[in-house]
Design a protein around this motif. Structure first.
Motif, mmCIF file in Angstrom:
data_model
loop_
_atom_site.group_PDB
_atom_site.id
_atom_site.type_symbol
_atom_site.label_atom_id
_atom_site.label_comp_id
_atom_site.label_asym_id
_atom_site.label_seq_id
_atom_site.Cartn_x
_atom_site.Cartn_y
_atom_site.Cartn_z
ATOM 1 N N LEU A 47 -37.574 -31.476 25.483
ATOM 2 C CA LEU A 47 -38.350 -30.982 26.620
ATOM 3 C C LEU A 47 -37.685 -29.766 27.253
ATOM 4 O O LEU A 47 -38.354 -28.829 27.686
ATOM 5 N N GLU A 48 -36.356 -29.771 27.309
ATOM 6 C CA GLU A 48 -35.639 -28.646 27.901
ATOM 7 C C GLU A 48 -35.675 -27.413 27.006
ATOM 8 O O GLU A 48 -35.711 -26.283 27.492
ATOM 9 N N LEU A 49 -35.676 -27.614 25.696
ATOM 10 C CA LEU A 49 -35.663 -26.500 24.757
ATOM 11 C C LEU A 49 -36.997 -25.780 24.669
ATOM 12 O O LEU A 49 -37.042 -24.544 24.582
ATOM 13 N N CYS A 50 -38.077 -26.526 24.692
ATOM 14 C CA CYS A 50 -39.401 -25.940 24.454
ATOM 15 C C CYS A 50 -39.907 -25.159 25.666
ATOM 16 O O CYS A 50 -39.447 -25.347 26.789
ATOM 17 N N GLY A 51 -40.859 -24.271 25.398
ATOM 18 C CA GLY A 51 -41.388 -23.420 26.450
ATOM 19 C C GLY A 51 -41.914 -24.187 27.633
ATOM 20 O O GLY A 51 -41.752 -23.790 28.787
ATOM 21 N N LYS A 52 -42.564 -25.315 27.357
ATOM 22 C CA LYS A 52 -43.010 -26.204 28.429
ATOM 23 C C LYS A 52 -42.687 -27.635 28.028
ATOM 24 O O LYS A 52 -43.137 -28.117 26.985
ATOM 25 N N GLY A 53 -41.892 -28.305 28.836
ATOM 26 C CA GLY A 53 -41.538 -29.694 28.594
ATOM 27 C C GLY A 53 -42.243 -30.579 29.596
ATOM 28 O O GLY A 53 -42.056 -30.428 30.805
ATOM 29 N N ILE A 54 -43.056 -31.507 29.088
ATOM 30 C CA ILE A 54 -43.910 -32.332 29.945
ATOM 31 C C ILE A 54 -43.531 -33.796 29.812
ATOM 32 O O ILE A 54 -43.487 -34.348 28.706
ATOM 33 N N ALA A 55 -43.250 -34.429 30.938
ATOM 34 C CA ALA A 55 -42.907 -35.856 30.960
ATOM 35 C C ALA A 55 -44.135 -36.672 31.330
ATOM 36 O O ALA A 55 -44.948 -36.270 32.177
ATOM 37 N N MET A 56 -44.271 -37.831 30.707
ATOM 38 C CA MET A 56 -45.365 -38.729 31.031
ATOM 39 C C MET A 56 -45.096 -39.408 32.378
ATOM 40 O O MET A 56 -43.946 -39.545 32.810
ATOM 41 N N GLY A 57 -46.151 -39.875 33.024
ATOM 42 C CA GLY A 57 -46.001 -40.572 34.297
ATOM 43 C C GLY A 57 -45.179 -41.834 34.184
ATOM 44 O O GLY A 57 -44.571 -42.285 35.163
ATOM 45 N N ASN A 58 -45.132 -42.418 32.996
ATOM 46 C CA ASN A 58 -44.354 -43.636 32.744
ATOM 47 C C ASN A 58 -42.950 -43.328 32.234
ATOM 48 O O ASN A 58 -42.206 -44.236 31.868
ATOM 49 N N ALA A 59 -42.545 -42.063 32.217
ATOM 50 C CA ALA A 59 -41.247 -41.668 31.675
ATOM 51 C C ALA A 59 -40.103 -42.173 32.545
ATOM 52 O O ALA A 59 -40.269 -42.430 33.747
ATOM 53 N N ALA A 60 -38.937 -42.271 31.938
ATOM 54 C CA ALA A 60 -37.724 -42.596 32.685
ATOM 55 C C ALA A 60 -37.481 -41.499 33.720
ATOM 56 O O ALA A 60 -37.779 -40.321 33.485
ATOM 57 N N ASP A 61 -36.936 -41.868 34.867
ATOM 58 C CA ASP A 61 -36.727 -40.901 35.954
ATOM 59 C C ASP A 61 -35.874 -39.719 35.504
ATOM 60 O O ASP A 61 -36.136 -38.573 35.882
#
Length: 258
Positions: free
Chosen positions: A217-231
């Protein structure tokens, strides 16, 4: 989405709903993106043989499996990082020395998923792919990824200290730790994909929910976390969307693409 050339998804907790299916709405959104010439890819810690049954309808262009140890582009292998037979035996022995002879272990090879399970995983998860039972006593195969169930954090730290040449990440939903070669991570796999496809990381939008997704997520142009992702994953992401059971991916793609 104007500069996006690849959509890259973690599988469990991200592209898959809790019932281990890809929602019809998400599939439709991805089909629309593909019509616009955007590639699709899956990046998962599951082994390849444990993934294919989920992807019949999606048919992704990119397949990153075993936590980045195996990368395929249109069915062709473009990257592979494996433990040798001896290295595999050494990891298993180290796990047993520190965590006990009865600790549960899994190993992904190029052809199968091996596990010394106490209970057949299909008894509590019907969607789980085929696992070959082994006691690992005479295991003599090269492996892409080894997972070890470790309940004691201090034992995990001891094992990581011994296995210095391994990349180790804990999964957020239990006590399992992933061990791969240092060169086998999701972010390393992304760079291999970029080289093969002629794109840059900035042209990739990546989605994930677990610790192993953070580097991607940090490497890519846009890193998107799901609502259920770890904090911890949400904190590193550029954006947090709806959960995997709320069509979070579909809603995002619909809002961005058309």
């Amino acid at each position: 989405m104007e500069n996006c050339r690849l959509l890259l998804f973690d599988l469990d907790g991200t592209l898959l709903c809790s019932d281990k299916t890809i929602s019809k709405r998400t599939l439709k959104a991805l089909q629309e993106c593909r019509k616009k010439g955007i590639l699709t890819g899956v990046s998962t810690s599951r082994g390849e043989q444990n993934v294919l049954s989920f992807l019949d309808e999606l048919k992704p262009d990119i397949l990153i499996t075993s936590g980045g140890a195996l990368v395929k582009y249109n069915g062709r292998c473009i990257y592979k990082a494996m433990f040798s037979k001896e290295e595999t035996r050494n990891v298993i022995q180290a796990a047993r020395d520190i965590c006990g002879a009865g600790c549960e272990i899994t190993a992904d090879t190029l052809d199968a998923h091996y596990w010394n399970y106490k209970t057949d995983p299909k008894e509590y998860d019907k969607s789980w792919g085929d696992s070959v039972y082994t006691d690992f006593n005479s295991f003599d195969k090269s492996s892409l990824k080894i997972c070890i169930e470790i309940f004691d954090d201090s034992q995990a730290e001891q094992l990581k200290a011994i296995l210095k040449d391994c990349d180790c990440i804990r999964f957020s939903d239990g006590y399992w730790y992933k061990f791969t070669k240092k060169t086998a991570t999701k972010e390393k796999a992304v760079l291999e994909v970029c080289a093969a496809c002629g794109i840059t990381p900035e042209e990739i939008t990546a989605f994930g929910d677990d610790y192993a997704d953070t580097g991607m997520l940090e490497l890519c142009g846009k890193g998107i976390a799901m609502g259920n992702a770890a904090d911890e994953v949400k904190e590193k992401a550029d954006l947090v969307i709806g959960s995997n059971d709320e069509d979070g991916i579909a809603v995002y793609l619909e809002e961005q693409a058309w």
